[in-house]
Design a protein around this motif. Structure first.
Motif, short mmCIF file in Angstrom:
data_model
loop_
_atom_site.label_atom_id
_atom_site.label_comp_id
_atom_site.label_asym_id
_atom_site.label_seq_id
_atom_site.Cartn_x
_atom_site.Cartn_y
_atom_site.Cartn_z
N ALA A 1 -67.32 12.47 21.85
CA ALA A 1 -67.60 12.00 20.77
C ALA A 1 -67.04 12.93 19.65
N PHE A 2 -67.11 14.19 19.88
CA PHE A 2 -66.96 15.18 18.90
C PHE A 2 -65.35 15.97 19.10
N PRO B 1 -69.87 11.49 14.79
CA PRO B 1 -69.05 10.68 15.83
C PRO B 1 -68.40 9.45 15.29
N TRP B 2 -68.50 9.13 14.02
CA TRP B 2 -68.08 7.85 13.47
C TRP B 2 -66.75 8.21 13.30
N THR B 3 -66.00 9.20 13.39
CA THR B 3 -64.78 9.64 13.13
C THR B 3 -63.78 9.05 14.33
N GLN B 4 -64.43 8.89 15.30
CA GLN B 4 -63.85 8.32 16.63
C GLN B 4 -63.52 6.84 16.61
N ILE B 5 -64.52 5.93 15.73
CA ILE B 5 -64.16 4.58 15.97
C ILE B 5 -64.43 4.08 14.54
N HIS B 6 -63.80 2.91 14.37
CA HIS B 6 -63.67 2.17 13.31
C HIS B 6 -64.77 1.18 12.90
N ALA C 1 -74.13 9.74 19.23
CA ALA C 1 -73.08 10.58 19.61
C ALA C 1 -72.77 10.28 21.11
N SER C 2 -73.99 10.48 21.89
CA SER C 2 -73.70 10.44 23.50
C SER C 2 -73.39 8.82 23.70
N ALA C 3 -73.99 7.69 23.05
CA ALA C 3 -73.54 6.46 23.20
C ALA C 3 -72.14 6.23 22.84
#
Length: 503
Positions: free
Chosen positions: A173-174, A269-274, A298-300
């Motif tokens: 996530a990070f 963690p939102w930087t990883q998905i749109h 973050a884990s999910a």
């Protein structure tokens, strides 16, 4: 066709979170999200799982997800509660081959794990390697715990693929997307209601990791545990990322930030998905899943992103099934590729054959056209030659009609000269059509006979034979002039024709 859906399901003793994402090539997009705080633990004191309670909570989690319910029969990457897993980093000699690594790990694990290895599902991951040693992350879970989780997920019509570690999910996530941050030494602190998970990354790879049971009311103990963990790593920490549901309490975050002079930030963690704006509006209306509390997911999110090289503690029979499924899928893909390749080969062969056939026909048509042109040219040439030949024949015939044979004419004329007459000279003038005949006759009577014979010659017009010479005695020399009627002369062609007939 190019979309795939993956559910990240983080199951912990105090809460369960779910993230459904859609993967389209390299793009990851949030589809649904939800979180449930558990009012009572689902793991009993005898280590058994209250399957009814956990099943009800998971089904409720899926059906009440925002903005749309999460469908069943979907691929799931799940985490087992941290308190029910065991992790350890072994430093092994680099000379141990990868084939012997498993046996070496089991030998070392038996020394520190109080449970028989035969009752565990385990997996390992090489996290670092240098000239001297290999760092290997070893993880395991009791078989009865993993089996119960598997049965519960399947009863919810889910398709579990991996049982991962929460720590690995947090790393997913990070992970930094910025190249300048890849070399940083990063400390990740995940603070849950009862568990403190600590990870140090270098070059985005695990260096050391651990988890500890904590009491949120004892902040000083939490800080001390973090300090002790950092001392195990000999290098300077460049950055600290804080994560976990306990950090929704700003007081804990501020105290940790004041103690650590290094760069400290809340994980995002939102930087990883749109995430589409409409979905953000929907989730912000539900406080327990608002974007401000993203660190709880973050884990999910890390589970949904899934790194195939991570630890997988799912039962072995499921691993084998997944391998078989992958093999079958790969075989089908190869078969499909070969079929498509074969069809394309046939198609292009037909196209090539048709093109060659067309070219051959075009060549034949062109050749025939050229042949016709050449044939037409040859015909024209032949026709011209025939016309020229006919013209020459006609011209020759005309010439033959106007000419006559002198030798034939003189030979016929000679026949009218008696044999006792000796011809000394004969001359024919074509222009005047006059024969001059000089000769010697034996006597007068012979001259008279000559004149009579010449008068019977059909071609003569007139004969001039002076009779003065007739008074001479003995041999008589004479000169005769015979005028010829040229219109009665036979043409040259007729003479030749008559001669051919005679032959």
């Amino acid at each position: 066709m190019f979309n795939s859906y993956t559910l990240g399901l983080d199951i912990q003793e105090q809460n369960i979170t779910a993230i459904l994402i859609k993967k389209t090539f390299s793009r990851k997009e949030l589809v649904s999200i939800n979180n449930i705080n558990l009012t009572q633990p689902f793991i009993n004191e005898n280590k058994t799982i209250n399957s009814i309670l956990l099943t009800e909570n998971i089904k409720n989690l899926l059906t009440t997800a925002i903005p749309t319910p999460i469908p069943a029969d979907i691929t799931v990457h799940c985490s087992i509660p941290t308190s029910k897993t065991f992790i350890h980093i072994f430093n092994l000699p680099v000379k141990i081959s990868n084939n012997d690594l498993k046996n070496a790990l089991l030998f070392e694990a038996e020394k520190i794990i109080p449970i028989p290895i035969s009752s565990l599902y385990f997996d390992y991951q090489i996290i670092n390697e240098n000239k001297a040693e290999k760092k290997v992350l070893f993880a395991c879970v009791e078989k009865n715990i993993a089996d119960q989780f598997l049965q519960i997920l399947e009863s919810c019509n889910l398709n579990p693929t991996t049982f991962n570690l929460k720590n690995n999910a947090i790393i997913n996530a990070f992970k930094s997307k910025k190249k300048k941050n890849i070399q940083d030494n990063v400390l990740i602190c995940d603070i849950d209601s009862t568990i403190l998970s600590l990870i140090i990354l270098k070059n985005q790879k695990i260096q050391i990791t651990d988890y500890l049971h904590i009491n949120l009311s004892d902040i000083e103990n939490i800080l001390e545990q973090i300090k002790n963990f950092i001392q195990k790593f000999p290098e300077k920490i460049n950055k600290t990322i804080l994560n976990g549901s306990a950090l929704s309490n700003n007081e804990i975050f501020n105290q940790i930030k004041n103690i650590f002079p290094r760069e400290v930030e809340l994980g995002n963690p939102w930087t990883q998905i749109h995430v589409k704006p409409k979905i953000i509006e929907r989730i912000n209306k539900k406080p327990e899943i608002s974007k401000e509390k993203a660190i709880s997911f973050a884990s999910a999110i890390g589970l949904a992103l899934d790194n195939q090289n991570n630890i997988n503690l799912i039962p072995e029979n499921i691993k084998e099934q997944k391998l078989i499924q992958k093999f079958v899928l790969l075989t089908n893909l190869i078969s499909s590729f070969l079929i498509i390749y074969g069809l394309l080969a046939i198609y292009f062969s037909i196209i090539t054959w048709a093109d060659l056939n067309y070219q051959e026909k075009y060549y034949q048509i062109t050749k025939n056209s050229i042949d016709r042109i050449e044939s037409g040219g040859n015909y024209q040439t032949l026709r011209d030659n025939i016309q020229k030949f006919n013209s020459e024949v006609i011209t020759e015939q005309k010439i033959e009609k106007t000419l006559y044979s002198l030798s034939t004419f003189l030979q016929e004329f000679r026949d009218y000269v008696p044999k006792n007459i000796k011809i000394t000279k004969i001359n024919f003038d074509r222009n005047s059509q006059l024969i001059l005949l000089d000769g010697i006759a034996p006597d007068r009577n012979a001259v008279i006979a000559l004149k009579k014979s010449l008068e019977s010659y059909p071609l003569q017009k007139s004969i001039d034979l002076p009779l003065a010479s007739l008074v001479q005695k003995g041999k008589i020399s004479f000169i005769a002039k015979i005028s010829i009627n040229d219109q009665k002369l036979p043409p040259y062609a007729m003479i030749n024709s008559n001669q051919n007939v005679k032959k």
